[in-house]
Design a protein around this motif. Structure first.
Motif, short mmCIF file in Angstrom:
data_model
loop_
_atom_site.label_atom_id
_atom_site.label_comp_id
_atom_site.label_asym_id
_atom_site.label_seq_id
_atom_site.Cartn_x
_atom_site.Cartn_y
_atom_site.Cartn_z
N ASP A 274 0.79 -1.22 0.12
CA ASP A 274 -0.02 0.09 0.32
C ASP A 274 0.91 1.01 0.13
OD1 ASP A 274 -2.31 -1.46 -0.30
OD2 ASP A 274 -2.53 -1.55 2.19
N ARG A 275 2.01 1.24 -0.06
CA ARG A 275 2.86 2.32 0.21
C ARG A 275 3.75 2.60 -1.20
NH1 ARG A 275 6.69 0.88 5.64
NH2 ARG A 275 4.81 1.04 7.01
N LEU A 276 3.13 2.04 -2.18
CA LEU A 276 3.95 1.85 -3.27
C LEU A 276 3.76 3.04 -3.88
CD1 LEU A 276 2.90 -1.85 -4.87
CD2 LEU A 276 5.73 -0.83 -4.20
N SER A 277 2.11 3.78 -3.91
CA SER A 277 1.84 5.68 -4.40
C SER A 277 1.02 5.73 -3.36
CB SER A 277 1.73 5.22 -5.42
OG SER A 277 0.39 4.29 -5.76
N GLU A 278 1.16 7.35 -3.53
CA GLU A 278 -0.60 6.94 -2.94
C GLU A 278 -2.30 6.68 -3.52
OE1 GLU A 278 -1.46 10.10 -0.84
OE2 GLU A 278 0.99 9.30 -0.73
N ALA A 279 -2.13 5.99 -4.63
CA ALA A 279 -3.33 5.75 -5.26
C ALA A 279 -2.86 3.91 -5.45
CB ALA A 279 -3.46 6.39 -6.73
N ALA A 280 -1.64 3.42 -4.59
CA ALA A 280 -1.94 2.29 -4.67
C ALA A 280 -3.49 1.36 -4.49
CB ALA A 280 -0.22 1.49 -3.69
N MET A 281 -3.57 1.45 -3.60
CA MET A 281 -5.31 0.00 -3.65
C MET A 281 -5.77 0.65 -4.42
SD MET A 281 -6.68 -2.14 -1.77
CE MET A 281 -6.06 -2.87 -1.09
N GLU A 282 -6.00 2.16 -4.60
CA GLU A 282 -7.48 1.92 -5.66
C GLU A 282 -7.08 1.56 -7.07
OE1 GLU A 282 -9.40 6.51 -5.23
OE2 GLU A 282 -9.53 6.08 -7.89
N ASP A 283 -5.50 2.02 -7.79
CA ASP A 283 -5.58 0.89 -8.80
C ASP A 283 -5.41 -0.31 -8.92
OD1 ASP A 283 -4.73 4.16 -9.33
OD2 ASP A 283 -2.43 3.40 -8.96
N ARG A 284 -5.66 -0.60 -8.00
CA ARG A 284 -5.36 -1.97 -7.80
C ARG A 284 -6.94 -2.86 -7.97
NH1 ARG A 284 -1.38 -2.61 -3.72
NH2 ARG A 284 -3.00 -3.12 -2.27
N LYS A 285 -7.94 -1.39 -7.23
CA LYS A 285 -9.42 -1.77 -7.08
C LYS A 285 -10.23 -1.46 -8.34
CE LYS A 285 -11.53 -1.54 -3.27
NZ LYS A 285 -11.83 -2.52 -2.61
N LYS A 286 -9.19 -0.46 -8.98
CA LYS A 286 -9.73 -0.17 -10.69
C LYS A 286 -9.73 -1.74 -11.64
CE LYS A 286 -9.48 4.57 -10.05
NZ LYS A 286 -8.11 5.61 -11.10
N GLU A 287 -8.59 -2.52 -11.29
CA GLU A 287 -8.34 -3.60 -12.18
C GLU A 287 -9.48 -4.98 -11.86
OE1 GLU A 287 -3.81 -3.93 -11.49
OE2 GLU A 287 -3.36 -1.82 -12.75
N GLY A 288 -9.91 -4.78 -10.45
CA GLY A 288 -10.24 -6.29 -9.66
C GLY A 288 -10.05 -6.45 -8.63
N TYR A 289 -9.23 -5.81 -7.90
CA TYR A 289 -8.46 -6.10 -6.98
C TYR A 289 -9.67 -6.78 -6.05
CZ TYR A 289 -5.13 -6.90 -3.36
OH TYR A 289 -4.18 -7.29 -1.70
N PHE A 290 -9.53 -7.00 -5.01
CA PHE A 290 -10.69 -7.29 -3.33
C PHE A 290 -11.45 -5.39 -3.52
CE2 PHE A 290 -7.03 -10.14 -2.89
CZ PHE A 290 -7.87 -11.62 -3.26
#
Length: 290
Positions: A274-290
């Motif tokens: 979650d520290r990779l970028s400010e939007a790390a989680m949101e970017d993953r969720k847009k792709e279909g992550y949990f």
């Protein structure tokens, strides 16, 4: 009140949709979710299977707990393995060794293969800002993707689970809970958790402000030293990117006191991905992550 809301969500969505599934990793939120689902449909059995995306880097203690729980409750467990995708070339191992971001494709494939139209997840709004944006019932398009700028109104306890063929909804009954409320509920209901959540002695090394476990999938670099520490885990995801915190909290009451005093969320404290970028989680969720 939070328990009643969660049970209501389970009953409403399960009654409305045809093929629900519950994401179950053996972590505390999914354990609480399964406990709530069992109460929602008691004295009947939980009327849907559970799904785990196994990164291949999970803590052995958590996998053992997962399997024992599924057997005790007589549930059907579906496991999607990241390792299978790496072995046949559909996914490539990341340079940093972290497999959390690789979970998305196995998850989406498992949802499609099971034709699941409702996927229960243990995400909470207090964890981090992308999860705070999610509706309790959140639409995913035909590619499993989330659009945070195109969400449906959600008034009071009126949930909109309608979707077109190929789409599905993610459902978060713990959205309004905090980490502290989860722990208080665990204490009240006397819910068993994997031992990792309580203070224990472990060989760890320091990286980016976190104590990582010394293991075959998370080895120290030349400038990192392995030390023996008394630690516990606030979250128990992929071993290569999930850090422990120094702690003497060896029972639920002490954990509650510790969580009540902290000013840092569990993901901010212990999740490197979650520290990779400010939007790390949101970017993953847009792709279909949990």
């Amino acid at each position: 009140m939070l328990e009643s809301e969660a049970i209501h969500i389970f009953r409403e969505v399960t009654a409305e949709l045809e093929r629900p599934v519950l994401l179950f990793s053996g972590g505390k939120d999914s354990v609480v979710m399964l406990h709530l689902a069992a109460k929602a449909f008691w004295p009947g059995r939980v009327p849907f299977p559970v799904l785990h995306v196994d990164t291949g880097h999970n803590f052995p203690e958590v996998l053992d707990f997962r399997d024992r729980t599924v057997e005790r409750l007589g549930l059907t467990l579906v496991v999607a393995k990241v390792q299978d995708y790496i072995d046949d070339g559909r996914l490539v191992e990341r340079a940093d060794g972290t497999r959390n971001p690789l979970q998305t494709q196995p998850l989406l494939d498992a949802i499609a293969a099971g034709r699941y139209d409702a996927v229960y997840g243990g995400g909470r709004r207090d964890e981090e800002k992308a999860r705070a944006k999610e509706r309790i019932v959140s639409l995913r398009d035909e590619f499993g993707q989330w659009d945070p700028r195109n969400q449906r109104p959600e008034l009071w306890d009126l949930y909109n689970a309608r979707h077109r063929p190929g789409e599905h909804v993610r459902v978060f009954p713990l959205s309004n809970w905090t980490e502290l409320e989860v722990w208080r509920y665990i204490e009240r209901e006397n819910i068993e958790l994997p031992s990792l959540y309580y203070a224990h002695e472990r060989d760890v090394f320091r990286r980016d402000g976190m104590w990582l476990t010394d293991s075959p999938v998370s080895r120290p670099r030349e400038d990192e030293t392995v030390v023996r520490k008394r630690v516990r885990y606030r979250t128990v995801g992929d071993m290569s990117c999930t850090g422990a915190v120094e702690s003497d909290a060896d029972n639920v009451a002490r954990v509650i006191a510790e969580v009540a005093a902290t000013t840092l969320t569990e993901r901010g404290a212990t999740r490197a991905d979650d520290r990779l970028s400010e939007a790390a989680m949101e970017d993953r969720k847009k792709e279909g992550y949990f």
